[in-house]
Design a protein around this motif. Structure first.
Motif, PDB file in Angstrom:
ATOM      1  N   HIS A 169      12.379  -7.106  -0.303  1.00 31.18           N
ATOM      2  CA  HIS A 169      11.742  -6.885  -1.600  1.00 31.18           C
ATOM      3  C   HIS A 169      11.913  -8.086  -2.530  1.00 31.18           C
ATOM      4  CE1 HIS A 169      10.646  -2.703  -0.901  1.00 31.18           C
ATOM      5  NE2 HIS A 169      11.818  -2.551  -0.309  1.00 31.18           N
ATOM      6  N   ASP A 177      -6.045  -8.541  -5.158  1.00 35.82           N
ATOM      7  CA  ASP A 177      -6.342  -8.115  -3.787  1.00 35.82           C
ATOM      8  C   ASP A 177      -5.652  -9.049  -2.800  1.00 35.82           C
ATOM      9  OD1 ASP A 177      -8.104  -5.993  -4.529  1.00 35.82           O
ATOM     10  OD2 ASP A 177      -9.662  -7.488  -4.923  1.00 35.82           O
ATOM     11  N   ARG A 186       2.442  -9.786   2.296  1.00 34.52           N
ATOM     12  CA  ARG A 186       1.754  -8.672   1.658  1.00 34.52           C
ATOM     13  C   ARG A 186       2.675  -7.977   0.652  1.00 34.52           C
ATOM     14  NH1 ARG A 186       1.675  -5.283   5.561  1.00 34.52           N
ATOM     15  NH2 ARG A 186       0.126  -6.410   6.768  1.00 34.52           N
ATOM     16  N   GLN A 187       3.929  -7.778   1.044  1.00 35.96           N
ATOM     17  CA  GLN A 187       4.887  -7.147   0.140  1.00 35.96           C
ATOM     18  C   GLN A 187       5.167  -8.040  -1.068  1.00 35.96           C
ATOM     19  OE1 GLN A 187       5.893  -4.098   0.559  1.00 35.96           O
ATOM     20  NE2 GLN A 187       7.329  -3.990  -1.153  1.00 35.96           N
ATOM     21  N   PHE A 234       2.339  -7.670  -3.488  1.00 36.69           N
ATOM     22  CA  PHE A 234       2.375  -6.361  -4.148  1.00 36.69           C
ATOM     23  C   PHE A 234       3.406  -6.347  -5.275  1.00 36.69           C
ATOM     24  CE2 PHE A 234       4.197  -2.039  -4.385  1.00 36.69           C
ATOM     25  CZ  PHE A 234       3.067  -1.332  -4.776  1.00 36.69           C
ATOM     26  N   GLU A 235       4.538  -7.015  -5.080  1.00 37.44           N
ATOM     27  CA  GLU A 235       5.627  -6.942  -6.047  1.00 37.44           C
ATOM     28  C   GLU A 235       5.649  -8.092  -7.051  1.00 37.44           C
ATOM     29  OE1 GLU A 235       8.739  -4.381  -3.299  1.00 37.44           O
ATOM     30  OE2 GLU A 235       9.167  -6.489  -3.679  1.00 37.44           O
ATOM     31  N   GLN A 244       0.542  -9.450 -10.505  1.00 37.83           N
ATOM     32  CA  GLN A 244       0.042  -8.337 -11.307  1.00 37.83           C
ATOM     33  C   GLN A 244      -1.165  -8.788 -12.130  1.00 37.83           C
ATOM     34  OE1 GLN A 244       3.141  -6.550 -13.694  1.00 37.83           O
ATOM     35  NE2 GLN A 244       4.510  -6.246 -11.955  1.00 37.83           N
TER      36      GLN A 244
END
Length: 207
Positions: free
Chosen positions: A42, A57, A84-85, A88-89, A92
């Motif tokens: 993470h 995206d 990809r993770q 996502f994190e 924004q």
């Protein structure tokens, strides 16, 4: 001492011995520790990169060959999955209309190469590195005007790392080495991509 007292004492000793035996067996049957997870990486401890855009995206342009020497499809966490993770994190959007951010993953390969090890008597007395894993990750981030389709800003990052494992490595040892490899790869990628964004796409950032 009376016979009754002697009998009672023996019963107490037997009861204590039985209790100790039960405790020992219970201790020996305790469940083994949970196996370490090698698919969980993470980036929430890092400050997110917020863009003036309606959405973010991720596009996976890289297609794993699914055959040797590539092994990324066998890994609990592949470079593409980690990227990809990361997106996502860390990426924004603030909701600004008319713009979108697209992260395209163009490379996420991990290849395996067998290394030469000493055979015979000499080789029996030492443990050598038997396999080498080369991991690479490349991605491009674009800020796109959704009305015209024009790319307003672009940032890229390409990183590479390798790791080796010894000839006596267990499955868990190998997966641990893979996880450490991906951790290092993503640390490099995070630094390189953020630097590129702040250099070439800083105008699209809220902060």
């Amino acid at each position: 001492m009376s016979s009754l007292s002697s009998f009672a004492s023996r019963r107490q000793v037997l009861a204590l011995s039985a209790s100790a035996l039960v405790a020992a067996v219970a201790g020996g049957c305790s469940p083994p520790p949970a196996p370490q997870r090698f698919n969980d990486l993470h980036f929430t401890h890092l400050q997110p990169l917020v863009f003036k855009a309606a959405q973010v995206d991720v596009r996976e342009d890289y297609r794993p060959p699914m055959r040797p020497p590539n092994v990324e499809h066998e890994m609990p966490l592949s470079p593409m999955g980690a990227a990809r993770q990361w997106a996502f994190e860390r990426l924004q959007a603030d909701g600004t209309a008319g713009r979108s951010v697209v992260l395209s993953i163009q490379d996420g390969a991990v290849t395996e190469k067998s290394l030469a090890v000493q055979k015979g008597v000499e080789g029996a007395f030492r443990t050598e590195q038997a396999e080498r894993y080369d991991a690479s990750l490349e991605a491009t981030l674009q800020v796109i005007d959704t009305t015209t389709g024009v790319t307003m800003a672009q940032a890229t990052a390409r990183v590479w790392r390798f790791a080796t494992v010894p000839e006596n490595a267990s499955v868990q040892d190998r997966e641990a080495a893979w996880f450490t490899l991906i951790q290092g790869l993503m640390s490099d990628f995070n630094a390189r991509m953020e630097q590129s964004i702040r250099t070439y796409a800083s105008g699209a950032l809220v902060r």
